[in-house]
Scaffold this active site. Structure first.
Site, PDB file in Angstrom:
ATOM      1  N   HIS A   1     -14.535  13.930  -8.800  1.00 39.50           N
ATOM      2  CA  HIS A   1     -13.253  13.222  -8.775  1.00 39.50           C
ATOM      3  C   HIS A   1     -13.207  12.295  -7.560  1.00 39.50           C
ATOM      4  CE1 HIS A   1     -11.854  15.624 -11.985  1.00 39.50           C
ATOM      5  NE2 HIS A   1     -11.096  16.493 -11.364  1.00 39.50           N
TER       6      HIS A   1
ATOM      7  N   PRO B   1      -2.359  27.812  -3.426  1.00 38.80           N
ATOM      8  CA  PRO B   1      -3.460  27.034  -4.024  1.00 38.80           C
ATOM      9  C   PRO B   1      -3.173  25.528  -4.160  1.00 38.80           C
ATOM     10  CG  PRO B   1      -2.442  28.478  -5.643  1.00 38.80           C
ATOM     11  CD  PRO B   1      -1.851  28.832  -4.337  1.00 38.80           C
TER      12      PRO B   1
HETATM   13  P1  FAS Z   1     -12.217  37.408  -3.523  1.00 37.69           P
HETATM   14  O1  FAS Z   1     -10.898  38.098  -3.600  1.00 37.69           O
HETATM   15  O2  FAS Z   1     -12.588  36.391  -4.532  1.00 37.69           O
HETATM   16  O3  FAS Z   1     -13.390  38.517  -3.568  1.00 37.69           O
HETATM   17  C1  FAS Z   1     -13.262  39.740  -2.859  1.00 37.69           C
HETATM   18  C2  FAS Z   1     -14.124  40.774  -3.561  1.00 37.69           C
HETATM   19  O4  FAS Z   1     -14.047  41.997  -2.815  1.00 37.69           O
HETATM   20  C3  FAS Z   1     -13.607  41.084  -4.962  1.00 37.69           C
HETATM   21  O5  FAS Z   1     -14.670  41.006  -5.893  1.00 37.69           O
HETATM   22  C4  FAS Z   1     -13.068  42.505  -4.851  1.00 37.69           C
HETATM   23  O6  FAS Z   1     -13.247  43.259  -6.031  1.00 37.69           O
HETATM   24  C5  FAS Z   1     -13.908  43.066  -3.715  1.00 37.69           C
HETATM   25  N1  FAS Z   1     -13.263  44.191  -3.018  1.00 37.69           N
HETATM   26  C6  FAS Z   1     -11.958  44.356  -2.721  1.00 37.69           C
HETATM   27  N2  FAS Z   1     -11.758  45.530  -2.080  1.00 37.69           N
HETATM   28  C7  FAS Z   1     -12.985  46.123  -1.978  1.00 37.69           C
HETATM   29  C8  FAS Z   1     -13.432  47.352  -1.422  1.00 37.69           C
HETATM   30  N3  FAS Z   1     -12.588  48.220  -0.848  1.00 37.69           N
HETATM   31  N4  FAS Z   1     -14.749  47.638  -1.497  1.00 37.69           N
HETATM   32  C9  FAS Z   1     -15.628  46.759  -2.070  1.00 37.69           C
HETATM   33  N5  FAS Z   1     -15.264  45.575  -2.620  1.00 37.69           N
HETATM   34  C10 FAS Z   1     -13.943  45.274  -2.568  1.00 37.69           C
HETATM   35  N6  FAS Z   1      -8.106  29.054  -4.591  1.00 37.69           N
HETATM   36  C11 FAS Z   1      -8.183  27.736  -4.871  1.00 37.69           C
HETATM   37  O7  FAS Z   1      -8.776  26.980  -4.098  1.00 37.69           O
HETATM   38  N7  FAS Z   1      -7.583  27.238  -6.017  1.00 37.69           N
HETATM   39  C12 FAS Z   1      -6.932  28.060  -6.925  1.00 37.69           C
HETATM   40  O8  FAS Z   1      -6.425  27.602  -7.938  1.00 37.69           O
HETATM   41  C13 FAS Z   1      -6.856  29.444  -6.663  1.00 37.69           C
HETATM   42  N8  FAS Z   1      -6.230  30.293  -7.541  1.00 37.69           N
HETATM   43  C14 FAS Z   1      -6.154  31.647  -7.233  1.00 37.69           C
HETATM   44  C15 FAS Z   1      -5.522  32.569  -8.095  1.00 37.69           C
HETATM   45  C16 FAS Z   1      -5.436  33.929  -7.773  1.00 37.69           C
HETATM   46  C17 FAS Z   1      -4.750  34.915  -8.724  1.00 37.69           C
HETATM   47  C18 FAS Z   1      -5.967  34.398  -6.558  1.00 37.69           C
HETATM   48  C19 FAS Z   1      -5.861  35.866  -6.170  1.00 37.69           C
HETATM   49  C20 FAS Z   1      -6.606  33.505  -5.693  1.00 37.69           C
HETATM   50  C21 FAS Z   1      -6.717  32.127  -6.037  1.00 37.69           C
HETATM   51  N9  FAS Z   1      -7.364  31.215  -5.201  1.00 37.69           N
HETATM   52  C22 FAS Z   1      -7.454  29.892  -5.467  1.00 37.69           C
HETATM   53  C23 FAS Z   1      -7.980  31.660  -4.023  1.00 37.69           C
HETATM   54  C24 FAS Z   1      -9.323  32.246  -4.416  1.00 37.69           C
HETATM   55  O9  FAS Z   1     -10.069  31.294  -5.111  1.00 37.69           O
HETATM   56  C25 FAS Z   1      -9.949  32.742  -3.166  1.00 37.69           C
HETATM   57  O10 FAS Z   1      -9.842  31.778  -2.127  1.00 37.69           O
HETATM   58  C26 FAS Z   1     -11.376  33.130  -3.343  1.00 37.69           C
HETATM   59  O11 FAS Z   1     -11.463  34.047  -4.395  1.00 37.69           O
HETATM   60  C27 FAS Z   1     -11.833  33.723  -2.018  1.00 37.69           C
HETATM   61  O12 FAS Z   1     -13.014  34.356  -2.228  1.00 37.69           O
HETATM   62  P2  FAS Z   1     -13.343  35.719  -1.467  1.00 37.69           P
HETATM   63  O13 FAS Z   1     -12.965  35.592  -0.043  1.00 37.69           O
HETATM   64  O14 FAS Z   1     -14.740  36.051  -1.842  1.00 37.69           O
HETATM   65  O15 FAS Z   1     -12.319  36.807  -2.042  1.00 37.69           O
HETATM   66  C1  PHB Z   2      -7.718  24.368 -10.375  1.00 33.14           C
HETATM   67  O1  PHB Z   2      -8.431  23.571 -11.026  1.00 33.14           O
HETATM   68  O2  PHB Z   2      -7.648  25.593 -10.646  1.00 33.14           O
HETATM   69  C2  PHB Z   2      -6.935  23.843  -9.207  1.00 33.14           C
HETATM   70  C3  PHB Z   2      -7.042  22.511  -8.859  1.00 33.14           C
HETATM   71  C4  PHB Z   2      -6.317  22.035  -7.768  1.00 33.14           C
HETATM   72  C5  PHB Z   2      -5.513  22.907  -7.047  1.00 33.14           C
HETATM   73  C6  PHB Z   2      -5.419  24.263  -7.398  1.00 33.14           C
HETATM   74  C7  PHB Z   2      -6.136  24.727  -8.493  1.00 33.14           C
HETATM   75  O3  PHB Z   2      -4.803  22.451  -5.979  1.00 33.14           O
END
Ligand code: FAS
Ligand code: PHB
Length: 406
Positions: free
Chosen positions: A79, A301
């Site tokens: 993009h 987000p």
């Molecule tokens: P994660 O949460 O992805 O991964 C952590 C891992 O640790 C998981 O697999 C979990 O199962 C594991 N874990 C937890 N407790 C544990 C334990 N006690 N023992 C062992 N393992 C354990 N970011 C964006 O930029 N755009 C978005 O649109 C967006 N939408 C999101 C929607 C939701 C519902 C959520 C929750 C987050 C969203 N995010 C978004 C943010 C998301 O993308 C995070 O920034 C990203 O997953 C971060 O990655 P990790 O730090 O690896 O954490």
């Molecule tokens: C997405 O593609 O999931 C997305 C894109 C832009 C944002 C957040 C989520 O700011």
């Protein structure tokens, strides 16, 4: 008498197999540093979480550096602009032109996770999935240990360092004594209802952010045949309150007429509501345990920063471990928290600012709506304001400085 834990040893114990943990494992592997990943869920569960979709160039470059950049290079959609919709009009922001050529790439977090999982498996590296009752021991000192239960036995993993990549609800930050950690939090009074549908994106070359009197909406994509949309919704709404028809209708109402007309609708293949919060834990290091990604910070987000912040934390942390093992230097380890937090707070500010500008709050009312529209009108007409938006959106440089007050 309980069976003594089976003990193993590694250099870095990574807790969590989300993007942060997997990327760290891959960067350490390419540097010849041994790491074991311990994950609470199954691989299928981790891949089933539909989350982020926009990668900064720094994140794409890190995937290349980790040896997993092939698919994003071929399947990611670059993009060069974003679009802002307000007062029923649409305004492109030339992100690439305003940042001397920088871009963002649309490529789902699920695919990033899949690429990293497949690379780790192909290299024969140890990841323990469905590990229960993960506990951290001795990380205040220099002989940390992780224990966990698997297949009815307790296992012990001795290591030099623990990387807490276990997300917002993980065990690592929760294991820090309360007096040793400071938490900063802002919870927003609304959520995002997100839908995934196998329909062509309404704007294949830009993410569309819409401010309307009915609330925020966002149009994004996962590929040229799969779209990702969001609408702001009340925090206590349930997915069952939203039929597909209601979602598509509400989305259209929040866009300008031309874009609304062009939305291709279809059955949802995923629908979920995410709460929005800003959160930072300080510091991000506790003895021989380090926090990275959502374990240390959360952003709304709106600014597409969550996944990208996890990647930059991991870049700083992998550099620190590489300096420790290869150069016998503690400099990176000693500066990790300050260096990571400087970038975290910049992303927190940007994400809070864009969320405040684009969403309808309980006290927005008529005056607040007009002020938001006036702010947006000034932004799209002012090159300096547009440049500020663009340079934060593509991601500030990793070496942007050590942060406020330094
Ligand atoms: P994660 O949460 O992805 O991964 C952590 C891992 O640790 C998981 O697999 C979990 O199962 C594991 N874990 C937890 N407790 C544990 C334990 N006690 N023992 C062992 N393992 C354990 N970011 C964006 O930029 N755009 C978005 O649109 C967006 N939408 C999101 C929607 C939701 C519902 C959520 C929750 C987050 C969203 N995010 C978004 C943010 C998301 O993308 C995070 O920034 C990203 O997953 C971060 O990655 P990790 O730090 O690896 O954490
Ligand atoms: C997405 O593609 O999931 C997305 C894109 C832009 C944002 C957040 C989520 O700011």
């Amino acid at each position: 008498m309980s069976t003594p834990p089976q003990s193993q040893r590694t250099q870095v114990a990574i807790i969590g197999a989300g993007p942060a943990g997997l990327l760290l494992g891959q960067l350490l592997y390419t540097a010849g540093i041994d790491a074991v990943i311990i994950e609470r869920q199954s691989p299928e569960y981790v891949l089933g979480r539909i989350r982020a979709g926009i990668l900064e160039q720094i994140t794409v470059d890190l995937l290349q550096e980790a040896g997993v950049g092939q698919r994003v290079a071929h399947e990611g959609t670059v993009h060069h602009s974003i679009e802002l919709v307000f007062a029923n009009t649409r305004h492109p922001i030339d992100v690439t032109g305003l940042t001397q050529g920088k871009v963002v790439t649309a490529y789902g977090q699920t695919e990033v996770t899949r690429d990293l999982m497949e690379a780790r498996q192909a290299a024969g590296l140890l990841s323990v999935y469905e590990a229960a009752n993960v506990q951290l021991h001795g990380f205040e000192g220099d002989r940390p240990r992780v224990t966990y239960e698997k297949d009815g036995r307790t296992h012990a993993l001795d290591c030099d360092f623990i990387a807490g990549c276990d997300g917002f609800h993980g065990i690592c930050r929760a294991s820090v004594p309360p007096g040793a950690i400071r938490e900063y939090e802002k919870v927003y009074p609304f959520g995002w209802l997100g839908i995934l549908a196998d329909v062509p994106p309404v704007s294949p070359h830009a993410v569309v952010y819409a401010n309307s009197e009915r609330g925020f909406a966002l149009c994004s994509m996962r590929s040229l045949t799969r779209s990702r949309y969001y609408v702001q919704c009340p925090i206590d709404d349930k997915v069952s309150d939203w039929s597909d028809e209601r979602f598509w209708d509400e989305l259209r109402r929040r866009l300008d007429p031309d874009l609304a007309e062009r939305i291709a609708v279809g059955p949802s293949i995923e629908k979920s509501i995410a709460p929005l919060r800003s959160f930072v834990a300080e510091p991000m290091r506790f003895g021989s345990m380090f926090l990275a990604g959502d374990a240390a910070h959360i952003v709304p987000p709106t600014g597409a920063k969550g996944l990208n912040l996890a990647a930059s934390d991991v870049k700083y942390l992998s550099n620190a471990f590489i300096e420790h093992y290869h150069e016998k230097s503690e400099a990176g380890i000693d500066h990790y928290s300050q260096q990571a937090l400087a970038r975290v707070w910049r992303a927190e500010r940007f994400s809070w600012w864009l969320t405040s500008l684009m969403h309808r709050f309980p006290d927005t009312a008529g005056f607040g709506q007009k002020i938001q529209e006036a702010e947006l009108d000034y932004l799209v007409r002012s090159e300096s304001m547009s440049r500020s938006l663009a340079e934060n959106y593509v991601g500030l440089p990793l070496d942007f400085g050590m942060g406020a007050g330094t």
